[in-house]
Design an enzyme around this catalytic site. Sequence first.
Site, mmCIF file in Angstrom:
data_model
loop_
_atom_site.group_PDB
_atom_site.id
_atom_site.type_symbol
_atom_site.label_atom_id
_atom_site.label_comp_id
_atom_site.label_asym_id
_atom_site.label_seq_id
_atom_site.Cartn_x
_atom_site.Cartn_y
_atom_site.Cartn_z
ATOM 1 N N HIS A 7 0.823 -1.355 0.016
ATOM 2 C CA HIS A 7 -0.123 0.086 0.019
ATOM 3 C C HIS A 7 0.800 1.271 -0.191
ATOM 4 O O HIS A 7 1.842 1.318 0.468
ATOM 5 C CB HIS A 7 -0.781 -0.021 1.174
ATOM 6 C CG HIS A 7 -1.998 1.121 1.441
ATOM 7 N ND1 HIS A 7 -1.843 1.978 2.539
ATOM 8 C CD2 HIS A 7 -2.695 1.619 0.635
ATOM 9 C CE1 HIS A 7 -2.698 2.813 2.609
ATOM 10 N NE2 HIS A 7 -3.397 2.798 1.013
ATOM 11 N N GLU A 34 0.712 -0.605 -4.986
ATOM 12 C CA GLU A 34 -0.430 0.588 -5.296
ATOM 13 C C GLU A 34 0.306 1.700 -4.878
ATOM 14 O O GLU A 34 0.875 1.867 -3.777
ATOM 15 C CB GLU A 34 -1.740 0.170 -4.348
ATOM 16 C CG GLU A 34 -2.413 1.280 -4.536
ATOM 17 C CD GLU A 34 -2.697 2.476 -3.437
ATOM 18 O OE1 GLU A 34 -3.393 3.338 -3.492
ATOM 19 O OE2 GLU A 34 -1.821 2.708 -2.484
ATOM 20 N N ASP A 36 -0.471 6.173 -5.552
ATOM 21 C CA ASP A 36 -1.459 7.509 -5.656
ATOM 22 C C ASP A 36 -0.708 8.187 -6.501
ATOM 23 O O ASP A 36 0.312 8.708 -6.471
ATOM 24 C CB ASP A 36 -1.721 8.104 -4.686
ATOM 25 C CG ASP A 36 -2.292 6.902 -3.405
ATOM 26 O OD1 ASP A 36 -3.396 6.574 -3.500
ATOM 27 O OD2 ASP A 36 -1.403 7.008 -2.466
ATOM 28 N N HIS A 49 -0.289 11.541 -2.039
ATOM 29 C CA HIS A 49 -1.392 11.028 -1.429
ATOM 30 C C HIS A 49 -2.466 12.319 -1.123
ATOM 31 O O HIS A 49 -3.674 12.269 -1.706
ATOM 32 C CB HIS A 49 -1.323 10.219 -0.061
ATOM 33 C CG HIS A 49 -2.766 9.584 0.228
ATOM 34 N ND1 HIS A 49 -3.492 10.278 1.208
ATOM 35 C CD2 HIS A 49 -3.468 8.447 0.059
ATOM 36 C CE1 HIS A 49 -4.451 9.733 1.451
ATOM 37 N NE2 HIS A 49 -4.745 8.513 0.668
ATOM 38 N N GLU A 109 -3.639 4.408 -8.367
ATOM 39 C CA GLU A 109 -4.712 5.013 -7.819
ATOM 40 C C GLU A 109 -4.799 6.445 -8.424
ATOM 41 O O GLU A 109 -3.827 7.467 -8.054
ATOM 42 C CB GLU A 109 -5.035 4.932 -6.581
ATOM 43 C CG GLU A 109 -6.319 5.624 -6.029
ATOM 44 C CD GLU A 109 -6.370 5.706 -4.529
ATOM 45 O OE1 GLU A 109 -5.901 5.059 -3.637
ATOM 46 O OE2 GLU A 109 -7.371 6.451 -4.155
#
Length: 234
Positions: A7, A34, A36, A49, A109
Site C-alpha cells: 500500500h 499500489e 497514488d 496522496h 490510484e
Amino acid sequence: MSRIIGHRGLAGKAPENTEAGIRLAAEQGLKWIEVDVTLLGDGTPVLFHDRRLNRTTNKKGRVTSLTCSELETIDVGSWFSEQFSGERIPQLGAALKLIKKLGLGLNLELKTNGCSEPRLVEAVLKTVAEVEFPTDRLLVSSFNYRALVHFSDRSDIQVGCLFERLPLNWHKKALRVNAVSIHLHGKRTTKRQISQVKSRGYELYCYTVNSLTFARQLTGYGVDGVFSDFPLLH
Ligand code: G3P
Ligand code: MG
C-alpha cells in the site's frame, strides 16, 4: 493482482509513495504495489496522496502550488525516519520506469485532489505510453468515478472501481467502466457484499489490512487480495 499488494509502496516500512518504498517492496518479495498519482500545478504527474504537503514533507501548502522544478527542494522522507531524509516526491515517469525495471505489478490510484479529471487522465496515459509500461501489469483505480469513466473511455487498460462502501448501484458502475475488480475498505465490507461481488465474477481487493489474521479472514470469505502497509508474507 496478488494476495498482498504493497500500500502506497510499502508505507509501514518506508515513506509512502516514494522510490525507496517501491524498492523495499520488491526487496521484501511483494509482486504488486499500489501508489497514488496526482498533478502538480504545472500538470506534472507525481506520486502523492494528500492535497497538501504538510503531513509528509518539510513544506506546507497545496500540492497544486508546486511546479516540477521545485521537487528537488522538498524532503518527503524525514517525517518518516531520518534514514530516508532527502527522499524526493517521484515524478510518475521515473516511478513507472523503476517499477517496470523491478518487474512489479502496479495498481495506480488516480487522486484528482481538485484538479480536472481529463487533465489527470491524459497526463497518466501519456506517461504510461512514454515509458512503455506493460499494461498487463497495470490496473488503474479511483474513488473519483468520473475519472474512471473518462479513463475507460480513453483506454483499454484494466480498471478497478474503488469504493469506501459498496454502493447499491455498484454493478451498474462497474459495467459502465468495464471494471475487472472492485476495491473496498476491509473493515466496512460484509461477508454478504463479498459474496455479491464474487458471484458477479469480479476480483475483489480490500484496503488497508495490516493484520495477517484479518487478511486470512478476508481471503477465507473470498477476497482475492489485500492492500497492506506491511509485507504480511504470505
Ligand atoms: O487504493 C486503495 C487505497 O489506497 C485507498 O485509500 O486513501 O490509502 O489512497 P488511500
Ligand atoms: Mg491509494
